[in-house]
Motif scaffolding. Structure first.
Motif, short mmCIF file in Angstrom:
data_model
loop_
_atom_site.label_atom_id
_atom_site.label_comp_id
_atom_site.label_asym_id
_atom_site.label_seq_id
_atom_site.Cartn_x
_atom_site.Cartn_y
_atom_site.Cartn_z
N GLY A 29 0.78 -1.23 0.00
CA GLY A 29 0.00 0.00 0.00
C GLY A 29 0.81 1.28 0.00
N LYS A 232 -5.27 12.31 6.54
CA LYS A 232 -4.55 11.06 6.29
C LYS A 232 -3.86 11.07 4.92
CE LYS A 232 -4.15 6.36 5.70
NZ LYS A 232 -4.58 5.21 4.98
N GLN A 295 5.55 3.64 11.53
CA GLN A 295 4.12 3.42 11.22
C GLN A 295 3.98 2.55 9.99
OE1 GLN A 295 2.25 4.20 8.46
NE2 GLN A 295 0.16 4.59 9.13
N PHE A 299 1.84 -0.68 9.86
CA PHE A 299 0.75 -0.72 8.87
C PHE A 299 0.86 -1.99 8.03
CE2 PHE A 299 -0.98 0.39 4.67
CZ PHE A 299 -2.18 0.99 5.00
N MET A 332 -8.17 -0.71 2.08
CA MET A 332 -7.31 0.27 2.70
C MET A 332 -7.99 0.72 3.97
SD MET A 332 -4.83 0.21 1.18
CE MET A 332 -3.47 1.20 1.32
N1 LIG Z 1 2.66 2.77 5.05
C1 LIG Z 1 1.42 3.18 4.81
N2 LIG Z 1 0.91 3.01 3.60
C2 LIG Z 1 -0.34 3.44 3.38
N3 LIG Z 1 -1.10 3.41 2.28
C3 LIG Z 1 -2.27 3.97 2.60
O1 LIG Z 1 -3.28 4.14 1.75
N4 LIG Z 1 -2.30 4.34 3.86
C4 LIG Z 1 -1.09 4.03 4.38
C5 LIG Z 1 -0.54 4.19 5.65
O2 LIG Z 1 -1.15 4.70 6.60
N5 LIG Z 1 0.73 3.74 5.81
#
Ligand SMILES: Nc1nc2[nH]c(O)nc2c(=O)[nH]1
Length: 350
Positions: A29, A232, A295, A299, A332
């Protein structure tokens, strides 16, 4: 690119596995355009950084790569990857430092070697506008279609075409909401088009690059003036597009984690702006100026847990549905605004 060309010699950069988990880094992500090639036994990835099309694998404690686009200076290719993966950062030392925190040590044991990607800012911005309340597979499809429609063709590998991420000049005045909707952007079509126009007015990529030099809080405040950019998305962009390593994106999962493991939240049942700040501050208190990278590791661990949960659920469901394939989607985590919206409709138990 033909199979013959694929067989050409790999270039390499020494990176032991403690320093890089390519698979999790590219699939968790942070970035949405890396694709796994299926024809080799090992995991091989193809994707573009700027105007270069790379093929990558992690093999024999080396990041091995081939560049599928003609290159005038091979040292430039190497530097592009060093910058993209931040290979100048000693990651085991960072993990050691973060592991003074018991919770991190436990959670991160499945996720060693998560590198924080340094992505081109415009790509990070538009991808993260697409990311809220969305699945990784769908975000990838949207961003790849955007590149196909407005980017430059860079090459073909097997039966796949690869394109660069479009420049702001190729988007301003050109990108149309109706086209984006046809490409599957839904309500995000308006945010993408309006943000493109606004970034264009402010100076395009040059303006975005300048946000790197600004203090994190100022850069974040500027970004939040763009349509579709809440706390965010702005923090994702600050962290993964602008290199502000203290930026901590907070979603409902991070919030729950912090409530559960760090006892922050003050009993509030919704992720208000004040709670959002408290969560970020807690991360910064525990992990210092690289809190955003820590983080990213947590995550990734969270996504891994979700994936495993889904797979377990799938197996159970598979038995019941006797062979009907279940979709495997990783949603997500929700942004702050969406989290509040969901509360209104009582669909999310907080
Ligand atoms: N490391 C992260 N990657 C992400 N992708 C997303 O859409 N949100 C995040 C995230 O909070 N941390």
């Amino acid at each position: 690119m033909t199979r013959e060309a694929m067989k050409k010699q790999w270039e390499s950069i020494p990176v032991v596995s403690k320093e890089m988990n390519m698979e999790l880094t590219l699939s968790s992500g942070q970035a949405f355009r890396w694709v796994q090639l299926e024809e080799e036994e090992e995991k091989v990835w193809a994707g573009t950084v700027g105007e270069k099309l790379f093929i990558l694998r992690h093999h024999d404690d080396e990041l091995q790569y081939r560049v599928a686009t003609p290159t005038s200076d091979p040292s430039e290719d190497r530097q592009t990857l060093v910058d993209y993966f931040r290979l100048d950062v000693d990651l085991p030392s960072l993990y050691q430092q973060w592991s003074r925190d018991d919770n991190f040590r436990k959670k991160a044991s499945c996720c060693q070697g998560i590198r924080l990607l340094q992505q081109p800012p415009l790509e990070a911005l538009l991808a993260f506008i697409c990311s809220s309340n969305n699945h990784i597979s769908r975000i990838s499809a949207m961003v790849l279609r955007l590149c196909e429609r407005y980017g430059r063709f860079l090459g073909r590998i097997g039966d796949r075409d690869f394109h660069s991420f479009p420049t702001i000049t190729s988007l301003v005045g050109v990108v149309k909401e109706a086209v984006l909707r046809d490409l599957g952007f839904g309500y995000r079509a308006r945010y993408v088009r309006e943000s493109v126009e606004e970034v264009g007015r402010r100076g395009g990529e040059t303006w975005l690059e300048l946000l790197r030099q600004q203090p994190y809080e100022d850069a974040k405040a500027e970004l939040q003036q763009l349509p579709g950019v809440g706390s965010k998305v702005a923090d994702c962009m600050c962290l993964m597009g602008l290199g502000h390593l203290g930026a901590v994106p907070v979603d409902v999962h991070m919030w729950r984690l912090v409530q559960r493991d760090y006892r922050v939240g003050g009993g509030s049942s919704s992720l208000t702006p004040a709670v959002y700040c408290r969560v970020g501050d807690k991360f910064r208190e525990v992990f210092g100026e690289t809190a955003g990278w820590a983080q990213a590791v947590l995550f990734t661990a969270e996504l891994q847990m979700q994936k495993l949960g889904t797979q377990t659920g799938e197996r159970r469901a598979d038995k019941k549905t006797a062979g009907h394939k279940m979709p495997r989607k990783v949603r997500m985590p929700l942004s702050q605004d969406e989290c509040q919206d969901k509360r209104k409709t009582k669909r999310l138990k907080l």
